[in-house]
Design a protein around this motif. Structure first.
Motif, short mmCIF file in Angstrom:
data_model
loop_
_atom_site.label_atom_id
_atom_site.label_comp_id
_atom_site.label_asym_id
_atom_site.label_seq_id
_atom_site.Cartn_x
_atom_site.Cartn_y
_atom_site.Cartn_z
N LEU A 74 0.83 -1.21 0.00
CA LEU A 74 0.00 0.00 0.00
C LEU A 74 0.86 1.26 0.00
O LEU A 74 0.54 2.25 -0.67
CB LEU A 74 -0.94 0.00 1.20
CG LEU A 74 -2.08 -1.04 1.17
CD1 LEU A 74 -2.92 -0.95 2.43
CD2 LEU A 74 -2.95 -0.84 -0.08
N ASP A 75 1.98 1.24 0.75
CA ASP A 75 2.88 2.39 0.73
C ASP A 75 3.50 2.57 -0.64
O ASP A 75 3.63 3.69 -1.14
CB ASP A 75 4.00 2.20 1.77
CG ASP A 75 3.55 2.50 3.18
OD1 ASP A 75 2.43 3.05 3.34
OD2 ASP A 75 4.30 2.19 4.13
N LEU A 76 3.90 1.47 -1.26
CA LEU A 76 4.50 1.53 -2.59
C LEU A 76 3.50 2.07 -3.61
O LEU A 76 3.84 2.91 -4.45
CB LEU A 76 4.99 0.14 -3.01
CG LEU A 76 5.56 0.02 -4.43
CD1 LEU A 76 6.72 0.99 -4.64
CD2 LEU A 76 6.00 -1.42 -4.70
N ALA A 129 -1.53 15.43 -5.26
CA ALA A 129 -0.37 14.56 -5.16
C ALA A 129 0.46 14.91 -3.93
O ALA A 129 0.88 14.03 -3.16
CB ALA A 129 0.48 14.65 -6.42
N LEU A 130 0.69 16.20 -3.71
CA LEU A 130 1.49 16.62 -2.56
C LEU A 130 0.73 16.39 -1.25
O LEU A 130 1.34 16.10 -0.21
CB LEU A 130 1.88 18.08 -2.71
CG LEU A 130 2.79 18.38 -3.92
CD1 LEU A 130 3.15 19.85 -3.98
CD2 LEU A 130 4.06 17.53 -3.86
N GLU A 135 1.03 12.18 3.85
CA GLU A 135 0.44 11.13 4.68
C GLU A 135 1.46 10.07 5.12
O GLU A 135 1.13 9.19 5.92
CB GLU A 135 -0.73 10.47 3.95
CG GLU A 135 -1.89 11.45 3.69
CD GLU A 135 -3.03 10.82 2.92
OE1 GLU A 135 -2.95 9.60 2.62
OE2 GLU A 135 -4.00 11.53 2.60
N PHE A 136 2.69 10.14 4.60
CA PHE A 136 3.73 9.21 5.03
C PHE A 136 4.34 9.70 6.33
O PHE A 136 4.39 10.91 6.59
CB PHE A 136 4.80 9.08 3.94
CG PHE A 136 4.34 8.34 2.72
CD1 PHE A 136 4.48 6.96 2.64
CD2 PHE A 136 3.76 9.01 1.66
CE1 PHE A 136 4.05 6.27 1.52
CE2 PHE A 136 3.32 8.34 0.53
CZ PHE A 136 3.46 6.96 0.46
N SER A 137 4.82 8.77 7.13
CA SER A 137 5.36 9.13 8.44
C SER A 137 6.61 9.99 8.33
O SER A 137 6.87 10.85 9.17
CB SER A 137 5.67 7.87 9.25
OG SER A 137 6.59 7.04 8.55
N SER A 138 7.38 9.78 7.27
CA SER A 138 8.58 10.58 7.03
C SER A 138 8.26 11.67 6.02
O SER A 138 7.40 11.50 5.15
CB SER A 138 9.70 9.69 6.49
OG SER A 138 10.74 10.47 5.93
N SER A 139 8.95 12.80 6.14
CA SER A 139 8.75 13.90 5.19
C SER A 139 9.56 13.71 3.92
O SER A 139 9.48 14.53 2.99
CB SER A 139 9.14 15.23 5.85
OG SER A 139 10.53 15.24 6.17
#
Length: 347
Positions: A74-76, A129-130, A135-139
């Motif tokens: 899902l992250d990919l 898109a941005l 929503e990812f834990s890392s920036s």
């Protein structure tokens, strides 16, 4: 090298391609679900331009950089969607800038909803898109994609400012296309290797490969625009010439012609008079100076450069995956043998 080695490589490539196909199926379905979060009428228009086709090169690059690593599917998919949505947004804007009426065998969206609404559609896609990237834990992903988006736009602006400027050198041309095309390829590789947990140095190396690959694809597109047969290409041909865009075939031609031919050719290019005798003259000059062959030589040189980047990657699986990706591009290079200078600008 033994036949067993080639057989083993073929099996690896076939297995990888099966995995890519499975991933792309999930990618298409999940990205359409993500687009459901958009408001109407943006949602329906976004789904239309996203689903109109495309080779999904950037998602494939992300996948190849992750394959074999314990990465959340899902992250990919979400990371790949972020990059592909940015790419689709650039296409919406590009067709307006280039005056192109066809995109992937269908009417470009601006021909139906107008330039104003199409520009806003592209803007909405960039923004969404941005938003997804945050929503990812890392920036890291948000930073990489934001930077790539900025550089892509900067490359487009620079190219626009250089329209009709045929005094550009080859290095200027390569710098422009690295921005407008190479940066999103770089982002796809950097995001993929980051998700896979590779060290920073490896991420940088993979990004350099991606940037190099983007240049290869842009050169290929330049050749198709100048030499492609409209019966085989699902896009508007000749739009680069008509908009005064500087492309590799014309740059190399201007390096070869004599003074008299140069003056005549520059007059034609600067006036942008799209008439049969002008096209005929350019066709004749392309043939006289073997420009198609020179362009193919330049393209092959860039393929060798991309391969050199991969030879410096210590992680064997990653290097192998990306070499498989690069080898899958060989069919495009073979197709160049079908191009003819007589097809210049869809004549």
């Amino acid at each position: 090298m033994s036949s067993n080695h080639f057989a083993r490589n073929t099996l690896v490539l076939d297995s990888l391609q099966d995995e890519v196909s499975n991933f792309l199926h999930l990618f298409e379905n999940n990205t359409l679900q993500l687009l459901n979060e958009l408001e109407d009428p943006v949602q329906s228009l976004a789904k239309r331009v996203f689903s109109s086709g495309g080779k999904r090169i950037r998602p494939k690059l992300c996948f190849h950089c992750c394959f074999g690593s314990p990465v959340s599917t899902l992250d990919l998919i979400k990371a790949s969607a972020v990059i592909e949505i940015v790419h689709v947004a650039t296409l919406v804007h590009d067709d307006i800038l280039d005056g192109a009426s066809i995109r992937r065998g269908k009417s470009a969206i601006h021909t139906e909803i107008g330039n104003h609404s199409s520009i806003l559609l592209g803007d909405a896609l960039f923004s969404y898109a941005l938003e997804l990237a945050t929503e990812f834990s890392s920036s890291f992903i948000c930073k990489v994609v934001s930077k790539a988006t900025r550089k892509t736009c900067s490359g487009e602006i620079r190219q626009t400012f250089c329209r009709g400027n045929f005094s550009l050198g080859l290095n200027d041309y390569l710098s422009i296309i690295q921005g407008k095309t190479g940066e999103l390829f770089r982002a796809a590789c950097e995001v993929g290797t980051h998700l896979a947990g590779f060290p920073k140095e490896t991420t940088i190396q993979a990004g350099n490969f991606g940037s190099s690959l983007g240049i290869i694809y842009q050169i290929y597109d330049d050749l198709v625009d100048s030499f492609g047969n409209p019966r085989d290409i699902n896009k508007s041909l000749g739009s680069d010439f008509e908009s005064g865009k500087v492309t590799l075939p014309l740059l190399l031609l201007l390096e070869e012609v004599n003074d008299s031919e140069s003056a005549n050719l520059l007059s034609i290019l600067q006036q942008r008079r799209d008439i049969p005798q002008n096209r005929k003259l350019i066709v004749e000059l392309f043939g006289k100076y073997h420009i198609l062959n020179k362009c193919i030589e330049e393209l092959n040189s860039k393929v060798r450069s991309a391969t050199a980047y991969l030879n410096g990657v210590e992680e064997e699986n990653l290097s192998s995956n990306l070499k498989c990706f690069l080898s899958s591009f060989s069919y495009k290079l073979k197709n160049l043998n079908n191009l003819r200078t007589s097809n210049f600008l869809a004549v």
